[in-house]
Design an enzyme around this catalytic site. Structure first.
Site, PDB file in Angstrom:
ATOM      1  N   ARG A   1     -55.974  11.069   1.593  1.00 42.10           N
ATOM      2  CA  ARG A   1     -54.807  11.907   1.727  1.00 42.10           C
ATOM      3  C   ARG A   1     -55.266  13.450   1.673  1.00 42.10           C
ATOM      4  NH1 ARG A   1     -50.692   8.683   1.677  1.00 42.10           N
ATOM      5  NH2 ARG A   1     -50.476   6.711   0.534  1.00 42.10           N
TER       6      ARG A   1
ATOM      7  N   LYS B   1     -47.934   0.972   3.759  1.00 40.68           N
ATOM      8  CA  LYS B   1     -48.966   0.135   2.929  1.00 40.68           C
ATOM      9  C   LYS B   1     -48.351  -0.336   1.782  1.00 40.68           C
ATOM     10  CE  LYS B   1     -52.144   3.019   0.933  1.00 40.68           C
ATOM     11  NZ  LYS B   1     -52.533   2.695  -0.419  1.00 40.68           N
TER      12      LYS B   1
ATOM     13  N   SER C   1     -41.292   6.943 -10.149  1.00 43.03           N
ATOM     14  CA  SER C   1     -41.485   6.403  -8.879  1.00 43.03           C
ATOM     15  C   SER C   1     -40.856   4.742  -8.837  1.00 43.03           C
ATOM     16  CB  SER C   1     -43.103   5.824  -8.790  1.00 43.03           C
ATOM     17  OG  SER C   1     -43.854   6.890  -8.568  1.00 43.03           O
TER      18      SER C   1
ATOM     19  N   ASP D   1     -47.149  10.734  -3.886  1.00 40.19           N
ATOM     20  CA  ASP D   1     -47.990  10.642  -2.829  1.00 40.19           C
ATOM     21  C   ASP D   1     -47.773  11.977  -1.660  1.00 40.19           C
ATOM     22  OD1 ASP D   1     -49.587   8.645  -3.802  1.00 40.19           O
ATOM     23  OD2 ASP D   1     -48.696   6.944  -2.657  1.00 40.19           O
TER      24      ASP D   1
ATOM     25  N   GLN E   1     -46.722   0.504 -10.820  1.00 45.97           N
ATOM     26  CA  GLN E   1     -47.503  -0.527 -10.646  1.00 45.97           C
ATOM     27  C   GLN E   1     -47.662  -1.774 -11.737  1.00 45.97           C
ATOM     28  OE1 GLN E   1     -50.989   1.317  -9.451  1.00 45.97           O
ATOM     29  NE2 GLN E   1     -50.557   1.827  -7.302  1.00 45.97           N
TER      30      GLN E   1
ATOM     31  N   ARG F   1     -59.058   4.308 -13.604  1.00 45.86           N
ATOM     32  CA  ARG F   1     -57.610   4.491 -13.879  1.00 45.86           C
ATOM     33  C   ARG F   1     -57.217   3.930 -15.030  1.00 45.86           C
ATOM     34  NH1 ARG F   1     -55.018   4.377  -7.778  1.00 45.86           N
ATOM     35  NH2 ARG F   1     -56.728   5.454  -6.621  1.00 45.86           N
TER      36      ARG F   1
ATOM     37  N   SER G   1     -47.474   4.413 -14.653  1.00 41.73           N
ATOM     38  CA  SER G   1     -47.361   4.048 -13.095  1.00 41.73           C
ATOM     39  C   SER G   1     -46.334   3.005 -12.841  1.00 41.73           C
ATOM     40  CB  SER G   1     -48.675   3.503 -12.699  1.00 41.73           C
ATOM     41  OG  SER G   1     -48.786   2.827 -11.352  1.00 41.73           O
TER      42      SER G   1
ATOM     43  N   LYS H   1     -59.146   4.114   4.486  1.00 40.48           N
ATOM     44  CA  LYS H   1     -58.376   3.607   3.153  1.00 40.48           C
ATOM     45  C   LYS H   1     -57.039   3.317   3.347  1.00 40.48           C
ATOM     46  CE  LYS H   1     -57.890   3.954  -1.609  1.00 40.48           C
ATOM     47  NZ  LYS H   1     -56.803   3.449  -1.955  1.00 40.48           N
TER      48      LYS H   1
END
Length: 409
Positions: free
Chosen positions: A366, A20, A176, A293, A150, A107, A148, A392
């Site tokens: 999850r 993903k 991450s 995750d 991201q 978030r 994050s 998802k």
């Protein structure tokens, strides 16, 4: 939708679904690139559908110039989609409203707000939407790396398109990091380059144009593979073999293999794929700061392991689709496990069988998948709510589960 999962172990071979994380990035770069790109295979989960729809709505090839009417981007429940598209929406062509569902708009987005407001960007955050308007400028962007990755990927995707060079300075330890490396690796396949000047500084040359490689192969998903590696290790029926995984992947969740091996799991690589054999596991302490995750699957492995285990470095999980620390504690405890919740992790005293229970899936893919796998430890059925949440990320999860001998009604 509820699923009642009967006790039992998994056995057999499956091809792991496409990543993903890689799919999000590949879709966006293909949408920006000159030329047609064949992405194969591509998992059409709800999150990836959201990214595809947003790419179409925003017109990442910038084929229209001048002001445009308000553009609407529905990000679904995908944090990656939301955070990756915000910098790209600052294309100087008018306002863009990004919407979300579930817990998405709760978030944190303040990292971007603190970067963009001083640069003249209009920023209007409401309970269910964010409207931005402005022109992304090259320059230096300093941001934290412990919220994050991201946000860093969002800048990496957008800044190469802007005239002038830019620098991203990361002011804390970068959690991450593997996801940033994944972004840069996929960008390189489309001809986009950036350079680490030191451990905390990325140089992004401006004025770059993505060019299609023609065909891009999306590697298997290590986050998803983790559930089946755990299933093979904790079950009694026999081994579970996974194909389609890149053992040299930059996906951080590839760490599930050394983590499980460190707990005593017998996991072997061969020409047939990666195989997890039934194993006697023991407790471990695992810092998941780089691999959050993995926590739901890892918590199930720890519930099976003899002795005490600890998960640390997981505070960010409280702002996912659910509060995953609280959700996993509640789910495992409902089935009879001994779990204590910490501010940034869990203590799991494993080695005891689970029992029949009603499990709150918390509308979190999850959590649902983890507790389906936990049926291998249970003496009775586990009835899991929100079982449809798997769409998802893994729309075919229940088909995979039953193909390996799982019983879900």
């Amino acid at each position: 939708m509820e699923k009642t999962v009967l006790p039992g172990s998994l056995r057999g071979t499956i091809a792991v679904i496409p990543s993903k994380s890689a799919s999000h990035r590949a879709v966006m770069l293909a949408a920006m690139a000159q030329g047609e790109t064949l992405l194969s295979p591509l998992q059409r989960s709800r999150d990836i559908e959201a990214t595809l729809a947003c790419a179409r709505a925003l017109d990442l090839r910038l084929e229209q110039s001048g002001p445009l009417p308000l553009r609407m981007l529905d990000c679904g429940e995908s944090g990656s989609t939301l955070r990756f598209f915000i910098p790209l929406a600052l294309d100087g062509r008018g306002p863009v409203r990004l919407t979300g569902h579930g817990r998405l708009m709760q978030r944190p987005l303040d990292v971007y707000e603190s970067l963009f407001r001083p640069r003249g960007v209009r920023w209007a955050l409401e309970s269910d939407s964010l409207t931005v308007e402005g022109q992304l400028q090259s320059g230096e962007y300093a941001l934290r790396g412990d919220v994050s990755s991201q946000f860093i990927t969002g800048l990496l995707l957008a800044l190469p398109r802007v005239p002038g060079d830019s620098v991203i300075r990361i002011t804390t330890a970068l959690e991450s990091r593997a996801y940033v490396d994944l972004t840069r690796r996929i960008q390189a396949a489309f001809g986009i380059r950036s350079t680490w000047q030191d451990e905390h500084t990325l140089l992004i040359p401006g004025g770059q144009q993505a060019v299609s490689p023609g065909r891009f192969t999306v590697e298997g998903d290590w986050s998803h593979a983790a559930f089946y590696l755990v299933a093979g290790a904790i079950g009694q029926a026999g081994p579970v073999t996974l194909t389609g995984l890149d053992m040299g992947s930059t996906q951080g969740d590839r760490a599930i293999v050394p983590i499980l091996r460190g707990m005593g799991a017998d996991i072997r690589e061969s020409a047939d794929g990666l195989t997890a054999f039934p194993s006697k596991l023991h407790g471990a302490t695992v810092d998941v700061g780089q691999t959050p995750d993995l926590v739901p699957a890892l918590a199930v492995a720890m519930a099976a392991a003899e002795g005490e285990s600890r998960i640390t470095g997981a505070a960010r999980l409280r702002i996912k689709e659910s509060d995953r620390l609280s959700a996993m504690r509640a789910a495992l405890c409902a089935a009879g496990a001994d779990v204590t919740e910490l501010e940034d992790g869990l203590i799991i005293r494993g080695g005891r069988p689970l029992r029949a229970a009603a499990i709150d899936g918390c509308n979190d893919h999850r959590i649902v998948m983890a507790m389906a796998v936990a049926s291998a430890l249970s003496s009775g059925p586990l009835t899991i709510s929100d079982a449809q949440a798997v769409s998802k990320s893994a729309p075919r999860f229940w088909e995979e589960f039953t193909s390996l001998g799982g019983q879900a009604q």
